[in-house]
Scaffold this active site. Structure first.
Site, short mmCIF file in Angstrom:
data_model
loop_
_atom_site.label_atom_id
_atom_site.label_comp_id
_atom_site.label_asym_id
_atom_site.label_seq_id
_atom_site.Cartn_x
_atom_site.Cartn_y
_atom_site.Cartn_z
N LYS A 1 -13.59 -5.33 8.80
CA LYS A 1 -14.20 -4.30 7.95
C LYS A 1 -15.68 -4.10 8.30
O LYS A 1 -16.16 -2.97 8.36
CB LYS A 1 -14.07 -4.71 6.48
CG LYS A 1 -12.60 -4.68 6.04
CD LYS A 1 -12.40 -5.45 4.77
CE LYS A 1 -10.98 -5.29 4.28
NZ LYS A 1 -10.71 -6.11 3.10
N VAL B 1 0.84 -1.22 0.00
CA VAL B 1 0.00 0.00 0.00
C VAL B 1 0.87 1.26 0.00
O VAL B 1 0.58 2.23 -0.72
CB VAL B 1 -0.98 0.00 1.19
CG1 VAL B 1 -1.91 1.21 1.12
CG2 VAL B 1 -1.82 -1.27 1.21
N1 NAP Z 1 -2.50 -4.99 0.51
C1 NAP Z 1 -3.72 -4.55 0.35
O1 NAP Z 1 -4.33 -4.71 -0.73
C2 NAP Z 1 -4.42 -3.78 1.45
C3 NAP Z 1 -5.68 -3.22 1.22
C4 NAP Z 1 -6.30 -2.47 2.23
C5 NAP Z 1 -5.68 -2.31 3.45
N2 NAP Z 1 -4.45 -2.90 3.68
C6 NAP Z 1 -3.82 -2.69 5.01
O2 NAP Z 1 -2.74 -1.79 4.86
C7 NAP Z 1 -1.71 -2.10 5.78
C8 NAP Z 1 -0.40 -2.34 5.00
O3 NAP Z 1 -0.60 -3.45 4.16
P1 NAP Z 1 0.48 -3.87 3.06
O4 NAP Z 1 -0.20 -4.88 2.20
O5 NAP Z 1 1.07 -2.66 2.42
O6 NAP Z 1 1.58 -4.58 3.97
P2 NAP Z 1 3.07 -5.04 3.54
O7 NAP Z 1 3.21 -5.06 2.06
O8 NAP Z 1 3.37 -6.27 4.31
O9 NAP Z 1 4.00 -3.84 4.09
C9 NAP Z 1 4.08 -3.51 5.44
C10 NAP Z 1 5.04 -2.35 5.64
O10 NAP Z 1 4.99 -1.98 7.02
C11 NAP Z 1 6.32 -1.75 7.47
N3 NAP Z 1 6.35 -1.92 8.93
C12 NAP Z 1 5.97 -3.00 9.68
N4 NAP Z 1 6.09 -2.72 11.00
C13 NAP Z 1 6.55 -1.44 11.07
C14 NAP Z 1 6.87 -0.57 12.15
N5 NAP Z 1 6.74 -0.96 13.44
N6 NAP Z 1 7.32 0.68 11.87
C15 NAP Z 1 7.45 1.10 10.60
N7 NAP Z 1 7.16 0.33 9.52
C16 NAP Z 1 6.72 -0.94 9.77
C17 NAP Z 1 7.14 -2.77 6.70
O11 NAP Z 1 8.51 -2.36 6.74
P3 NAP Z 1 9.66 -3.13 5.91
O12 NAP Z 1 9.43 -2.71 4.48
O13 NAP Z 1 10.91 -2.58 6.47
O14 NAP Z 1 9.43 -4.59 6.15
C18 NAP Z 1 6.49 -2.67 5.32
O15 NAP Z 1 7.07 -1.61 4.58
C19 NAP Z 1 -2.19 -3.33 6.57
O16 NAP Z 1 -2.77 -2.91 7.76
C20 NAP Z 1 -3.25 -3.95 5.65
O17 NAP Z 1 -4.23 -4.64 6.38
C21 NAP Z 1 -3.82 -3.63 2.70
#
Ligand code: NAP
Length: 393
Positions: free
Chosen positions: A198, A16
């Protein structure tokens, strides 16, 4: 914040976070720029200049020039800590973290009121579908009867591939993960936790009732097998994982359960990572919203829309809470279900009010009957992998 360039401090640069970066770069005329991005792993290679990144959250939270904190991380506890601190420090916050939001709604509501700062989270519920703002602004009266739909892109992608392309469950799940649709922990999707978070958020904006996620029953598509798929196909139906909240007799109930969906249902044609939400209200009957429910740029565009809304001082007013006639939450509701199992000792058919259909073969058995949602919540037998359930329309 009108007419000024807002400085963003972003947490997370995964699916995201990178989607937001791309959407922001390709959107002309948005008065916002990224000042800092806080990530977890300093050694990961990043697709943009290293000067953007920090691992110190206070470089964002304590920077007085950062107006808006955008929280897009995959760690629920850390996300709540970041969002709480940002709100206490007087910063507007945008988040996509449905689990963190659903588990902490009363506290987050309180923090916004105490600190008089906005907290927007459109991307948390159906990614690109602007459902929260619609519930807040358009449906700001109490005539809504139900919010029902597909609000998990990953399981809808899996079900589409199973039904339309005869792919196996495992292959379809792998594809969903490779495309960035699945949660970091895919059990959150396939066991129906993600759509539960959700619906808890949508329920608050639709009806003004705070419900804890653990009060809402969720059962996903993790027990689905070929027999169930054949059962659906023989009835010219498909299977969709449905989250819903609905008024009934002055109360409101909610659940996440797989449903058998007939061709005439608008949700039948919601495919792949798309989400679809049906609203039912007293005078308009049904209204249908459809759009991408997962993926970097689709979710990033909803995050950007929230950032843009902050530029004209938008905030959720939680009008339904303030109307003070919220329905109480209940699980006392009857559901017509298909229950598939292997041997009679695996289920408790005495829990059913009635059974209208019974089937037995050497391999599988099923019944169709009516059962109370509360009984399903308490049914230990649903944990058995040989047992599956589908709600019938
Ligand atoms: N993917 C989707 O389609 C989608 C849709 C709607 C909502 N969401 C929500 O959006 C959020 C992010 O999802 P995502 O899919 O983007 O996850 P992701 O691809 O797994 O990325 C997570 C990111 O968070 C960072 N992170 C984790 N713990 C952290 C901390 N304590 N401090 C700072 N950075 C931290 C990670 O850092 P590193 O890069 O260093 O590992 C990574 O960059 C989640 O809550 C998810 O439920 C996702």
């Amino acid at each position: 914040m009108e007419n000024k360039i807002i400085n963003l401090g972003i947490f997370g640069f995964g699916v995201v976070g990178q989607g937001l970066y791309e959407v922001l770069n390709r959107t002309k005329g948005i008065n916002a720029r990224i000042k800092k991005i806080c990530i977890k792993d300093p050694n990961k290679s990043r697709p943009i200049d290293s000067s953007y990144f920090t691992t110190d959250k206070n470089e964002i939270l304590e920077d007085p020039t950062i107006d808006v904190v955008v929280e897009l991380i995959n760690d629920t506890e850390a996300a709540f800590e970041i969002v709480s601190k940002a709100l206490r420090n007087g910063k507007a916050v945008v988040s996509a973290s449905k689990r963190m939001i659903a588990e902490n709604l009363p506290a987050l509501y309180q923090l916004q009121a105490e600190n008089k700062v906005p907290f927007l989270y459109e991307a948390s519920s159906c990614a690109s579908i602007p459902i929260i703002r619609n519930l807040e602004e358009y449906y700001d009266n109490d005539l809504l009867n139900a919010v029902e739909g597909i609000c998990n892109g990953s399981t809808n992608y899996i079900l589409t591939k199973i039904f339309e392309e005869n792919l196996s469950f495992a292959t379809a799940l792998q594809q969903a993960q490779d495309l960035g649709f699945a949660e970091t922990d895919p059990t959150l999707d396939i066991e129906g936790y993600d759509p539960k978070f959700k619906i808890v958020i949508l329920l608050l904006h639709a009806f003004g009732t705070f419900v804890k996620p653990e009060e809402v029953f969720n059962f996903g598509i993790h027990h689905l097998n070929d027999f169930d798929i054949q059962f659906a196909k023989q009835r010219n139906c498909t299977i969709k994982l449905i989250a819903q909240c609905r008024r009934q007799n002055g109360n409101v109930f909610a659940y996440v359960l797989p449903h058998l969906i007939k061709e005439h249902n608008l949700l039948y044609d919601v495919y792949n990572e798309y989400n679809g939400i049906l609203l039912e209200s007293a005078f308009t009957d049904k209204q249908f919203f459809v759009g991408k429910g997962a993926g970097g740029t689709a979710t990033g565009s909803a995050v950007l829309s929230d950032i843009s809304a902050l530029l004209y001082n938008y905030r959720y007013e939680y009008k339904k809470i303030k109307q003070n006639n919220q329905p109480s939450f209940t699980n006392d509701v009857k559901l017509k279900v298909y229950l598939r199992y292997k041997t009679p000792d695996q289920v408790d058919l005495a829990e059913f009010f009635n059974i209208s259909e019974k089937y037995e073969s050497t391999e599988w058995r099923y019944v169709v009957g009516t059962i109370n949602l509360q009984k399903l919540r308490e049914a230990g037998w649903l944990k058995n992998k040989d047992v599956n359930i589908l709600v019938l329309e």
